[in-house]
Scaffold this active site. Sequence first.
Site, PDB file in Angstrom:
ATOM      1  N   ARG A   1      26.386 -12.215  32.358  1.00 26.59           N
ATOM      2  CA  ARG A   1      26.944 -12.381  31.213  1.00 26.59           C
ATOM      3  C   ARG A   1      27.782 -14.297  30.835  1.00 26.59           C
ATOM      4  O   ARG A   1      27.080 -14.484  29.965  1.00 26.59           O
ATOM      5  CB  ARG A   1      27.712 -11.732  30.815  1.00 26.59           C
ATOM      6  CG  ARG A   1      27.218 -10.019  29.895  1.00 26.59           C
ATOM      7  CD  ARG A   1      28.043  -9.588  30.048  1.00 26.59           C
ATOM      8  NE  ARG A   1      28.268  -8.880  31.685  1.00 26.59           N
ATOM      9  CZ  ARG A   1      27.396  -7.948  32.477  1.00 26.59           C
ATOM     10  NH1 ARG A   1      26.306  -7.496  31.318  1.00 26.59           N
ATOM     11  NH2 ARG A   1      27.269  -7.492  33.347  1.00 26.59           N
ATOM     12  N   THR A   2      28.173 -15.008  31.490  1.00 26.50           N
ATOM     13  CA  THR A   2      28.739 -15.980  31.343  1.00 26.50           C
ATOM     14  C   THR A   2      27.709 -16.708  31.703  1.00 26.50           C
ATOM     15  O   THR A   2      27.839 -17.988  30.989  1.00 26.50           O
ATOM     16  CB  THR A   2      30.080 -16.033  32.736  1.00 26.50           C
ATOM     17  OG1 THR A   2      31.069 -14.814  31.719  1.00 26.50           O
ATOM     18  CG2 THR A   2      30.846 -17.182  32.453  1.00 26.50           C
TER      19      THR A   2
ATOM     20  N   LYS B   1      24.568 -27.329  52.937  1.00 30.91           N
ATOM     21  CA  LYS B   1      24.052 -28.243  54.313  1.00 30.91           C
ATOM     22  C   LYS B   1      26.008 -28.677  54.496  1.00 30.91           C
ATOM     23  O   LYS B   1      26.263 -29.725  55.312  1.00 30.91           O
ATOM     24  CB  LYS B   1      23.995 -29.626  53.723  1.00 30.91           C
ATOM     25  CG  LYS B   1      22.627 -29.447  53.070  1.00 30.91           C
ATOM     26  CD  LYS B   1      21.980 -31.439  52.830  1.00 30.91           C
ATOM     27  CE  LYS B   1      20.398 -30.896  52.175  1.00 30.91           C
ATOM     28  NZ  LYS B   1      19.726 -32.472  51.468  1.00 30.91           N
TER      29      LYS B   1
ATOM     30  N   ARG C   1      32.160 -21.781  38.291  1.00 28.31           N
ATOM     31  CA  ARG C   1      32.813 -20.494  38.647  1.00 28.31           C
ATOM     32  C   ARG C   1      32.301 -20.419  40.132  1.00 28.31           C
ATOM     33  O   ARG C   1      31.639 -20.761  40.772  1.00 28.31           O
ATOM     34  CB  ARG C   1      31.955 -19.395  37.751  1.00 28.31           C
ATOM     35  CG  ARG C   1      32.252 -17.849  38.890  1.00 28.31           C
ATOM     36  CD  ARG C   1      30.794 -16.732  37.606  1.00 28.31           C
ATOM     37  NE  ARG C   1      32.282 -16.136  37.168  1.00 28.31           N
ATOM     38  CZ  ARG C   1      31.923 -15.182  36.143  1.00 28.31           C
ATOM     39  NH1 ARG C   1      30.894 -14.085  36.539  1.00 28.31           N
ATOM     40  NH2 ARG C   1      32.008 -14.512  35.138  1.00 28.31           N
TER      41      ARG C   1
ATOM     42  N   HIS D   1      39.745 -16.213  33.640  1.00 33.63           N
ATOM     43  CA  HIS D   1      38.666 -16.506  33.603  1.00 33.63           C
ATOM     44  C   HIS D   1      38.854 -16.669  31.777  1.00 33.63           C
ATOM     45  O   HIS D   1      38.301 -16.144  30.653  1.00 33.63           O
ATOM     46  CB  HIS D   1      38.018 -14.716  33.063  1.00 33.63           C
ATOM     47  CG  HIS D   1      36.659 -14.420  32.914  1.00 33.63           C
ATOM     48  ND1 HIS D   1      35.628 -16.727  32.743  1.00 33.63           N
ATOM     49  CD2 HIS D   1      35.234 -13.852  33.751  1.00 33.63           C
ATOM     50  CE1 HIS D   1      34.532 -15.822  32.113  1.00 33.63           C
ATOM     51  NE2 HIS D   1      34.511 -14.416  33.154  1.00 33.63           N
TER      52      HIS D   1
END
Length: 352
Positions: free
Chosen positions: A82-83, A112, A133, A170
């Site tokens: 969703r986000t 890396k 995120r 959030h």
Amino acid sequence: MVDQAVLSQTAMVMRGFEPRMINGDFTGKHIVTVEQFMRDDMRAVFEAASHLRARVLRGDRSLIDVCAGRVMATLFYEASTRTDMSFQAAMSRLGGQVIATSGGVQFSSVYKGENLADTVRAVACYADVIVLRHPEVGSSYESSYHLDLLGDKLSRRAVLISGGDGIGEHPTQALLDLYTILDFKESVDGLKITMVGDLRYGRTVHSLSKLIARYAAQGVTLNFVSPSLLTMPPAIIAYLRAHDITVRETDNLEDVLGDSDVIYWTRVQEERFTNKADYAAIANKFVMLPDALAHTKSDAILMHPLPRKHEMGSPDDHTLLDSDPRSVYFHQMENGMYVRMALIAAVLGAGI
Ligand code: NCD
């Protein structure tokens, strides 16, 4: 755990980074915590979201002029549907372009061993807005700090929007949640809002409860229902009480379900548990089933940030719950796109 949040955020503040208050002007400001918002700032986002929603629904083709020529990068170190997709859809509908590492972050230089500060600054060379995120609390603070340190080394300054930092916050989810509450309830005054489930590791409930406090509504009660292992962090409870919110904590859902106006269900955050036996012991403690929903107030709304698993029963239960007019989590999801359109346009200083 919020101690961890407080520590990493404090570390950033000590190094000179403090998220800027919005104070009516979003342009160029990183969005990392709901604590940047006052009621008027929220109202501005909500009005813009409603305006953009109306334009999308009437098929306004000039919407693509809003962010034409602008680029948004998605940098997701944690799973998301969703986000991630609502941000992408939001930017696409505003006419901007979306970039990400081909094949996801696991095929970026993170593989890396590059650190977050360097990866974010690389992305800032290419994008105007970065949605991050990340599993660590404070990661969006740290990234914003390093972006600001770059100063004039880049000819443009990229803006960061947190898409969730670990078990911390959030903020954009909280905005879309409050927007949805206002869609159905018109006012927050006097509401009894019940949050159920994993209040310890669930970042959505951390941000939403603080955002409600900052909205400064009158006579709001927040009921927190969870197993004792998953209670709301004490620092957040203290924050809410300091903002005149009546807080009630219980592990007995029946105490509060019947007179709740808003019921916010959450998933137990399995991925945050180090001890899987702890998870197994409480995974099924609070399950929202069609029968229970039928016994809530007829004008109550049932919200969930999603994804959902067994905390809403079986797939058959999901179908029954979904058909109840009180269930508004699909509205929530759709609203997420409009709210994120509003935010992207705002931080980029793009007029709507
Ligand atoms: C939530 C999250 O990632 O915090 N999902 C979302 O963004 N809609 C909730 C969750 O994962 O349980």
